[in-house]
Design a protein around this motif. Sequence first.
Motif, PDB file in Angstrom:
ATOM      1  N   TYR A  58       0.769  -1.234   0.000  1.00  0.00           N
ATOM      2  CA  TYR A  58       0.000   0.000   0.000  1.00  0.00           C
ATOM      3  C   TYR A  58       0.806   1.293   0.000  1.00  0.00           C
ATOM      4  N   ASP A  59       2.027   1.299   0.548  1.00  0.00           N
ATOM      5  CA  ASP A  59       2.744   2.587   0.630  1.00  0.00           C
ATOM      6  C   ASP A  59       4.259   2.443   0.478  1.00  0.00           C
ATOM      7  N   CYS A  60       4.683   1.419  -0.248  1.00  0.00           N
ATOM      8  CA  CYS A  60       6.111   1.111  -0.259  1.00  0.00           C
ATOM      9  C   CYS A  60       6.898   1.841  -1.334  1.00  0.00           C
ATOM     10  N   GLU A  61       6.298   2.851  -1.955  1.00  0.00           N
ATOM     11  CA  GLU A  61       7.114   3.746  -2.780  1.00  0.00           C
ATOM     12  C   GLU A  61       8.084   4.542  -1.916  1.00  0.00           C
ATOM     13  N   PHE A  62       7.775   4.630  -0.610  1.00  0.00           N
ATOM     14  CA  PHE A  62       8.577   5.454   0.288  1.00  0.00           C
ATOM     15  C   PHE A  62       9.401   4.553   1.211  1.00  0.00           C
ATOM     16  N   ARG A  63      10.702   4.438   0.898  1.00  0.00           N
ATOM     17  CA  ARG A  63      11.618   3.597   1.679  1.00  0.00           C
ATOM     18  C   ARG A  63      12.795   4.455   2.120  1.00  0.00           C
ATOM     19  N   TYR A  64      13.195   4.298   3.401  1.00  0.00           N
ATOM     20  CA  TYR A  64      14.180   5.204   3.974  1.00  0.00           C
ATOM     21  C   TYR A  64      15.483   4.530   4.387  1.00  0.00           C
ATOM     22  N   THR A  92       5.671  19.602   8.834  1.00  0.00           N
ATOM     23  CA  THR A  92       6.908  19.314   9.562  1.00  0.00           C
ATOM     24  C   THR A  92       7.068  20.216  10.785  1.00  0.00           C
ATOM     25  N   LEU A  93       6.779  21.497  10.625  1.00  0.00           N
ATOM     26  CA  LEU A  93       6.945  22.440  11.728  1.00  0.00           C
ATOM     27  C   LEU A  93       5.905  22.253  12.832  1.00  0.00           C
ATOM     28  N   ASP A  94       4.876  21.461  12.556  1.00  0.00           N
ATOM     29  CA  ASP A  94       3.843  21.217  13.570  1.00  0.00           C
ATOM     30  C   ASP A  94       4.155  20.013  14.446  1.00  0.00           C
ATOM     31  N   ILE A  95       5.132  19.198  14.054  1.00  0.00           N
ATOM     32  CA  ILE A  95       5.387  17.958  14.783  1.00  0.00           C
ATOM     33  C   ILE A  95       5.860  18.230  16.208  1.00  0.00           C
ATOM     34  N   ASP A  96       6.831  19.106  16.371  1.00  0.00           N
ATOM     35  CA  ASP A  96       7.348  19.371  17.722  1.00  0.00           C
ATOM     36  C   ASP A  96       6.315  20.013  18.638  1.00  0.00           C
ATOM     37  N   PRO A  97       5.579  21.040  18.209  1.00  0.00           N
ATOM     38  CA  PRO A  97       4.546  21.591  19.094  1.00  0.00           C
ATOM     39  C   PRO A  97       3.502  20.549  19.492  1.00  0.00           C
ATOM     40  N   ALA A  98       3.139  19.681  18.562  1.00  0.00           N
ATOM     41  CA  ALA A  98       2.152  18.654  18.883  1.00  0.00           C
ATOM     42  C   ALA A  98       2.711  17.669  19.908  1.00  0.00           C
ATOM     43  N   TYR A 125       8.740  13.397   3.577  1.00  0.00           N
ATOM     44  CA  TYR A 125       8.360  12.410   4.585  1.00  0.00           C
ATOM     45  C   TYR A 125       9.573  11.942   5.387  1.00  0.00           C
ATOM     46  N   SER A 126      10.708  11.875   4.721  1.00  0.00           N
ATOM     47  CA  SER A 126      11.921  11.453   5.423  1.00  0.00           C
ATOM     48  C   SER A 126      12.271  12.429   6.543  1.00  0.00           C
ATOM     49  N   SER A 127      12.146  13.717   6.277  1.00  0.00           N
ATOM     50  CA  SER A 127      12.461  14.711   7.304  1.00  0.00           C
ATOM     51  C   SER A 127      11.454  14.636   8.451  1.00  0.00           C
ATOM     52  N   ARG A 128      10.190  14.396   8.144  1.00  0.00           N
ATOM     53  CA  ARG A 128       9.188  14.271   9.206  1.00  0.00           C
ATOM     54  C   ARG A 128       9.438  13.017  10.041  1.00  0.00           C
TER      55      ARG A 128
END
Length: 477
Positions: free
Chosen positions: A289-295, A459-465, A380-383
């Motif tokens: 379902y989502d494996c185009e994105f591999r890190y 990305t900038l919302d991750i830390d406040p959350a 997505y990698s940075s997030r």
Amino acid sequence: MELHIVIQGSKDLSGQLYRQLREAIESGRLKAGTRLPPSRLLAEQLGISRKTVSDTYSLLTYDNLLTGKVGSGTFVNAQAVGQERKQGHESLASAAIIDKWRNLATTMGHPPMDAMLRYDFIGGATTRSQFPQDDWRRCAQHALRQTAKSRGLYSQAAGLPALRDAIARHVAFSRGVHCSALDVLVCHGAQQALDLLARVLIEPGCTVAVEDPGYPPARQLFAAQGAEVIGVPVDAEGICVAAIPEHVRLIYVTPSHQFPLGMPMSQARREALLEKALRIGAVIIEDDYDCEFRYEGRPSETLQSLDRQGAVVYVGTFSKSLQPELRLGYCILPPALVSAVTAAKQITDCHCATLPQWTLAKFIDEGCLLKHIRRCHALYSSRRERLLARFNGDLARWFEVVPSVAGFHLAVQTRVPVDIPLLVDLARKVDVGLYPLADFSYQTPPRNGLTFGYGAIETLDIDPALDRVRDILEQIT
């Protein structure tokens, strides 16, 4: 479009018209603000005098059901109160099956945009800011030119040849899938692919094996077809093949990025799963379902590419690489299933809309899809790195991350006792959306933890959350 009014005979014409219009307004069939036809046009439609229509409109206006606007026409009054339609199902012969569907616990639906929280870690949602509007618009213009050449006929059930060929080349390039355009069937997302396969492969009383924890809509769909669904535990290597019953007909797995935990299925486990499926005659559905994105690490082989006997159906979707609203997915069928699943598509849905199919085919052919995936991969990698930094840092006191190398969600399990339902409830009160890992368990004991989707949150919302989550955890533990 003509207004549906039925006039019978030649008596009480005004009364017939009045009663039908009043009933249509009060029942809600004619909504507030609906514009009624001019009296002359309605009179011609019904074969009655214009004066009869005008008098009826005047009477309904006097009753405060219609209102006239000079130069605009006659409209249903916004203050007209429609009666609620009440219809029970208890007396119907199908009452039991209706109750089953009414009581079905549907999960994983996305809320309307205006109902989302300020910081929402919802899974399955993509980043809208990166969608290539200009490229898509240009491809849509091409699609419009193609559909303009249409003779007004229905299209092919399996999908447009241009899109099937584009998909075959895309999955061969990006995932190593062995197929041709003839093996591809275009669907309304992966969920319809699962539905079509269930119609063809399942009958009441047969047994289906699913990962547990796993993807609830797949399990619910198989059960709705009358199957006995068995939840098979997963461990660090994926589904526990030894626990799959010998009499199963269908096995549903997410080997490249186990849903929801995230670990990939090991090579040894893949080979064991294929061997068992071939021995007992089961079909494997591989949901990639989502494996185009591999890190991290090297891409793992798909089950479909390892299969030499035609036991694997490969299911993919563009909901994760593009947008969920697009509702286009596909399945790569082994030869034994092509005609049967295509027939199921034909009789249930005819075919997917051709305009988005032409658009997507052009989008893939011009390299826009791969370019978009690369752009989203970097984001997505940075997030993901930001989430990992926090869960390996100040949040490590409460949670540990389940190892995952692909997709755009992470699962975390608790290190210490945490009241997850309370945490979720308190987080919503401070505008943070959290999602319990326990919601994905079926027959195995629920795991205490959370899933964090990072496709939609900025990305900038991750830390406040996560700061708000940390503050709640300090209060309740």
